[in-house]
Write a protein that holds these residues in place. Sequence first.
Motif, PDB file in Angstrom:
ATOM      1  N   HIS A   1       0.854  -1.193   0.000  1.00 39.83           N
ATOM      2  CA  HIS A   1       0.000   0.000   0.000  1.00 39.83           C
ATOM      3  C   HIS A   1       0.889   1.242   0.000  1.00 39.83           C
ATOM      4  CE1 HIS A   1      -3.016   2.936   1.163  1.00 39.83           C
ATOM      5  NE2 HIS A   1      -3.954   2.017   1.018  1.00 39.83           N
ATOM      6  N   MET A   2       1.007   1.874  -1.149  1.00 38.35           N
ATOM      7  CA  MET A   2       1.892   3.033  -1.273  1.00 38.35           C
ATOM      8  C   MET A   2       1.409   4.223  -0.451  1.00 38.35           C
ATOM      9  SD  MET A   2       4.298   1.845  -3.049  1.00 38.35           S
ATOM     10  CE  MET A   2       5.226   3.325  -3.404  1.00 38.35           C
ATOM     11  N   GLY A   3       0.124   4.315  -0.214  1.00 40.01           N
ATOM     12  CA  GLY A   3      -0.410   5.416   0.592  1.00 40.01           C
ATOM     13  C   GLY A   3       0.086   5.374   2.022  1.00 40.01           C
ATOM     14  N   ILE A   4       0.215   4.178   2.583  1.00 43.60           N
ATOM     15  CA  ILE A   4       0.745   4.033   3.944  1.00 43.60           C
ATOM     16  C   ILE A   4       2.185   4.510   3.993  1.00 43.60           C
ATOM     17  CG2 ILE A   4       1.616   2.254   5.530  1.00 43.60           C
ATOM     18  CD1 ILE A   4      -1.000   0.874   5.365  1.00 43.60           C
ATOM     19  N   TYR A   5       2.945   4.189   2.970  1.00 43.44           N
ATOM     20  CA  TYR A   5       4.353   4.582   2.899  1.00 43.44           C
ATOM     21  C   TYR A   5       4.499   6.097   2.772  1.00 43.44           C
ATOM     22  CZ  TYR A   5       9.141   4.789   1.057  1.00 43.44           C
ATOM     23  OH  TYR A   5      10.463   5.076   0.856  1.00 43.44           O
ATOM     24  N   ALA A   6       3.615   6.728   2.019  1.00 41.76           N
ATOM     25  CA  ALA A   6       3.741   8.148   1.703  1.00 41.76           C
ATOM     26  C   ALA A   6       3.047   9.076   2.697  1.00 41.76           C
ATOM     27  CB  ALA A   6       3.200   8.410   0.299  1.00 41.76           C
ATOM     28  N   ASN A   7       2.107   8.540   3.485  1.00 47.04           N
ATOM     29  CA  ASN A   7       1.312   9.379   4.374  1.00 47.04           C
ATOM     30  C   ASN A   7       1.476   8.916   5.822  1.00 47.04           C
ATOM     31  OD1 ASN A   7      -0.912  10.301   5.984  1.00 47.04           O
ATOM     32  ND2 ASN A   7      -2.003  10.828   4.109  1.00 47.04           N
ATOM     33  N   PRO A   8       2.275   9.628   6.627  1.00 46.52           N
ATOM     34  CA  PRO A   8       2.533   9.207   8.012  1.00 46.52           C
ATOM     35  C   PRO A   8       1.270   9.090   8.871  1.00 46.52           C
ATOM     36  CG  PRO A   8       4.074  10.930   7.361  1.00 46.52           C
ATOM     37  CD  PRO A   8       3.054  10.813   6.264  1.00 46.52           C
ATOM     38  N   GLU A   9       0.294   9.947   8.641  1.00 49.48           N
ATOM     39  CA  GLU A   9      -0.950   9.868   9.425  1.00 49.48           C
ATOM     40  C   GLU A   9      -1.698   8.570   9.126  1.00 49.48           C
ATOM     41  OE1 GLU A   9      -0.485  12.812   7.453  1.00 49.48           O
ATOM     42  OE2 GLU A   9       0.391  13.931   9.134  1.00 49.48           O
ATOM     43  N   LEU A  10      -1.705   8.183   7.863  1.00 51.15           N
ATOM     44  CA  LEU A  10      -2.372   6.941   7.479  1.00 51.15           C
ATOM     45  C   LEU A  10      -1.639   5.744   8.076  1.00 51.15           C
ATOM     46  CD1 LEU A  10      -4.714   5.719   5.905  1.00 51.15           C
ATOM     47  CD2 LEU A  10      -3.249   5.692   3.869  1.00 51.15           C
ATOM     48  N   MET A  11      -0.330   5.791   8.055  1.00 51.23           N
ATOM     49  CA  MET A  11       0.480   4.726   8.672  1.00 51.23           C
ATOM     50  C   MET A  11       0.162   4.622  10.163  1.00 51.23           C
ATOM     51  SD  MET A  11       3.015   2.448   8.669  1.00 51.23           S
ATOM     52  CE  MET A  11       4.270   2.698   7.450  1.00 51.23           C
ATOM     53  N   GLU A  12       0.151   5.745  10.832  1.00 52.36           N
ATOM     54  CA  GLU A  12      -0.129   5.760  12.276  1.00 52.36           C
ATOM     55  C   GLU A  12      -1.513   5.189  12.566  1.00 52.36           C
ATOM     56  OE1 GLU A  12      -0.673   9.133  15.693  1.00 52.36           O
ATOM     57  OE2 GLU A  12       0.921   9.454  14.219  1.00 52.36           O
ATOM     58  N   TRP A  13      -2.488   5.576  11.762  1.00 51.98           N
ATOM     59  CA  TRP A  13      -3.840   5.053  11.937  1.00 51.98           C
ATOM     60  C   TRP A  13      -3.843   3.531  11.776  1.00 51.98           C
ATOM     61  CZ3 TRP A  13      -6.726   2.246   8.429  1.00 51.98           C
ATOM     62  CH2 TRP A  13      -8.017   1.929   8.839  1.00 51.98           C
ATOM     63  N   PHE A  14      -3.229   3.034  10.705  1.00 54.48           N
ATOM     64  CA  PHE A  14      -3.249   1.605  10.431  1.00 54.48           C
ATOM     65  C   PHE A  14      -2.553   0.820  11.544  1.00 54.48           C
ATOM     66  CE2 PHE A  14      -1.667  -2.345   8.635  1.00 54.48           C
ATOM     67  CZ  PHE A  14      -2.831  -2.861   8.087  1.00 54.48           C
ATOM     68  N   VAL A  15      -1.378   1.262  11.949  1.00 52.23           N
ATOM     69  CA  VAL A  15      -0.621   0.574  13.003  1.00 52.23           C
ATOM     70  C   VAL A  15      -1.415   0.566  14.309  1.00 52.23           C
ATOM     71  CG1 VAL A  15       1.478   0.704  14.430  1.00 52.23           C
ATOM     72  CG2 VAL A  15       1.631   0.982  11.941  1.00 52.23           C
ATOM     73  N   GLY A  16      -2.122   1.656  14.589  1.00 49.73           N
ATOM     74  CA  GLY A  16      -2.942   1.725  15.801  1.00 49.73           C
ATOM     75  C   GLY A  16      -4.173   0.835  15.752  1.00 49.73           C
ATOM     76  N   GLU A  17      -4.760   0.696  14.582  1.00 52.60           N
ATOM     77  CA  GLU A  17      -5.982  -0.107  14.432  1.00 52.60           C
ATOM     78  C   GLU A  17      -5.702  -1.604  14.335  1.00 52.60           C
ATOM     79  OE1 GLU A  17      -9.392   0.895  14.368  1.00 52.60           O
ATOM     80  OE2 GLU A  17      -8.406   2.641  15.260  1.00 52.60           O
ATOM     81  N   TYR A  18      -4.564  -1.961  13.790  1.00 52.54           N
ATOM     82  CA  TYR A  18      -4.249  -3.365  13.512  1.00 52.54           C
ATOM     83  C   TYR A  18      -4.477  -4.291  14.717  1.00 52.54           C
ATOM     84  CZ  TYR A  18      -1.866  -7.424  11.567  1.00 52.54           C
ATOM     85  OH  TYR A  18      -1.577  -8.682  11.117  1.00 52.54           O
TER      86      TYR A  18
END
Length: 152
Positions: A84-101
């Motif tokens: 998912h390139m969006g996770i790589y490029a967007n720190p907020e999206l990464m943080e959200w995903f890691v927190g939700e996982y």
Amino acid sequence: MQSKARTVEQYFEELPEERKAPMLKLRQTILTNMDQNFEECMNYGMVGYVVPHDKYPAGYHCNTELPLPFVNIASQKNFVALYHMGIYANPELMEWFVGEYPKFVKTKLDMGKSCIRFKRMDQIPFELIGELMQKMTAEEWIACYEVNLKQK
């Protein structure tokens, strides 16, 4: 592992039996939840979800003949991968995903820069992936991509 399949359908036909159902469910989850301006295709020997040239004529900067990649899925030797390139490029999206996982899967997140690896087919968090796909439109991905490209 890159497939030599020329079509998405051929890619799925060539999968080992134990991978077909989870990969098809992953595909359906993505198709159901992604912005309709993304397009499914074969991309880098994997099933890809891209911004087509008619929506983003510039294409991918590494090879402008290719559409702008966003997400890929692949059945690798020891795992199913979601890139998912969006996770790589967007720190907020990464943080959200890691927190939700951890709310969806009890085992530790196995993730690289944009690659999320699922070694157990029964622990793919389809609902979370659906939510992830709803978090970024093609237009938002283009804007994020261009900002990151200019910074390099």
